[in-house]
Design a protein around this motif. Structure first.
Motif, PDB file in Angstrom:
ATOM      1  N   THR A   1       0.853  -1.410   0.063  1.00  9.50           N
ATOM      2  CA  THR A   1      -0.035  -0.023  -0.022  1.00  9.50           C
ATOM      3  C   THR A   1       0.973   1.104   0.049  1.00  9.50           C
ATOM      4  O   THR A   1       0.565   2.317  -0.713  1.00  9.50           O
ATOM      5  CB  THR A   1      -1.080  -0.071   1.263  1.00  9.50           C
ATOM      6  N   GLU A   2       2.082   1.289   0.796  1.00  9.96           N
ATOM      7  CA  GLU A   2       2.749   2.495   1.039  1.00  9.96           C
ATOM      8  C   GLU A   2       3.518   2.778  -0.267  1.00  9.96           C
ATOM      9  O   GLU A   2       3.680   3.590  -1.101  1.00  9.96           O
ATOM     10  CB  GLU A   2       3.862   2.188   2.125  1.00  9.96           C
TER      11      GLU A   2
ATOM     12  N   ALA B   1       1.110   4.241  -2.871  1.00  9.37           N
ATOM     13  CA  ALA B   1       0.691   5.667  -2.780  1.00  9.37           C
ATOM     14  C   ALA B   1       2.022   6.515  -3.126  1.00  9.37           C
ATOM     15  O   ALA B   1       2.105   7.275  -3.441  1.00  9.37           O
ATOM     16  CB  ALA B   1       0.632   5.903  -1.081  1.00  9.37           C
ATOM     17  N   ARG B   2       3.338   5.758  -2.838  1.00  7.81           N
ATOM     18  CA  ARG B   2       4.518   6.561  -3.481  1.00  7.81           C
ATOM     19  C   ARG B   2       4.368   6.765  -4.488  1.00  7.81           C
ATOM     20  O   ARG B   2       4.905   7.851  -5.387  1.00  7.81           O
ATOM     21  CB  ARG B   2       5.646   5.944  -2.762  1.00  7.81           C
TER      22      ARG B   2
ATOM     23  N   ALA C   1      -2.757  10.457   0.367  1.00  9.12           N
ATOM     24  CA  ALA C   1      -2.734   9.431  -0.625  1.00  9.12           C
ATOM     25  C   ALA C   1      -2.790   8.061   0.042  1.00  9.12           C
ATOM     26  O   ALA C   1      -3.747   7.309  -0.309  1.00  9.12           O
ATOM     27  CB  ALA C   1      -1.523   9.435  -1.468  1.00  9.12           C
ATOM     28  N   MET C   2      -2.027   8.093   1.247  1.00  9.76           N
ATOM     29  CA  MET C   2      -2.033   6.667   1.733  1.00  9.76           C
ATOM     30  C   MET C   2      -3.506   6.506   2.539  1.00  9.76           C
ATOM     31  O   MET C   2      -3.738   5.450   2.340  1.00  9.76           O
ATOM     32  CB  MET C   2      -0.909   6.766   2.943  1.00  9.76           C
TER      33      MET C   2
ATOM     34  N   THR D   1      -6.216   7.498   1.706  1.00  7.98           N
ATOM     35  CA  THR D   1      -7.333   7.150   0.567  1.00  7.98           C
ATOM     36  C   THR D   1      -7.265   5.911  -0.193  1.00  7.98           C
ATOM     37  O   THR D   1      -8.208   5.149  -0.185  1.00  7.98           O
ATOM     38  CB  THR D   1      -6.929   8.331  -0.830  1.00  7.98           C
ATOM     39  N   ILE D   2      -5.944   5.347  -0.146  1.00  8.91           N
ATOM     40  CA  ILE D   2      -5.641   4.036  -0.695  1.00  8.91           C
ATOM     41  C   ILE D   2      -6.253   2.978   0.515  1.00  8.91           C
ATOM     42  O   ILE D   2      -7.048   2.013   0.228  1.00  8.91           O
ATOM     43  CB  ILE D   2      -4.080   3.601  -0.886  1.00  8.91           C
TER      44      ILE D   2
END
Length: 137
Positions: free
Chosen positions: A101-102, A105-106, A121-122, A124-125
């Motif tokens: 997930t990270e 996001a990155r 963003a993190m 949101t995901i």
């Protein structure tokens, strides 16, 4: 003279501060969930486990733990500690680990963005539908 509620509950925070709060106060439930979530984050097993994030249900004094993978000793420890604290613990499966997930996001926000943009963003995901797939290219 300090205010003393009619139905006081003593609260002691991790930093040692203590005070009285009403059993009916939603802030008490929020504090209990915050403290429990802090306990989860402080456990040595958290980094190597399937733990991704926690979602609070303050009115029902419950926490949903977003989890990648199957049952484990740490997952059972979280459930037991929640029960000991009178907190309902639910686990919701995710298809991606926290590391995946990270990485997604990155990839979405780029490596040079601010931490604030990355964390947005993190979140949101992580809050995406359980069946959603993330791809990192």
């Amino acid at each position: 003279m300090p205010f003393i509620p009619a139905d006081p509950v003593p609260i002691t925070l991790r930093g040692g501060a203590s005070f009285l709060i009403s059993r009916q106060d939603p802030q008490l439930r929020q504090l209990r969930l915050d403290e429990f979530n802090g306990w989860i984050a402080e456990q040595p097993a958290v980094k190597s486990s399937g733990y991704i994030a926690s979602v609070f249900d303050v009115p029902n004094l419950a926490i949903t733990v977003l989890w990648f993978g199957g049952d484990s000793a740490f997952r059972q420890q979280i459930a037991a500690e929640g029960a000991r604290r009178g907190i309902t613990v639910r686990f919701e499966a995710r298809k991606q680990s926290l590391a995946q997930t990270e990485a997604a996001a990155r990839a979405l926000v780029g490596l040079v963005c601010s931490d604030t943009v990355f964390l947005t963003a993190m979140r949101t995901i992580v809050n995406a539908q359980p069946g959603a797939s993330l791809r990192v290219y």
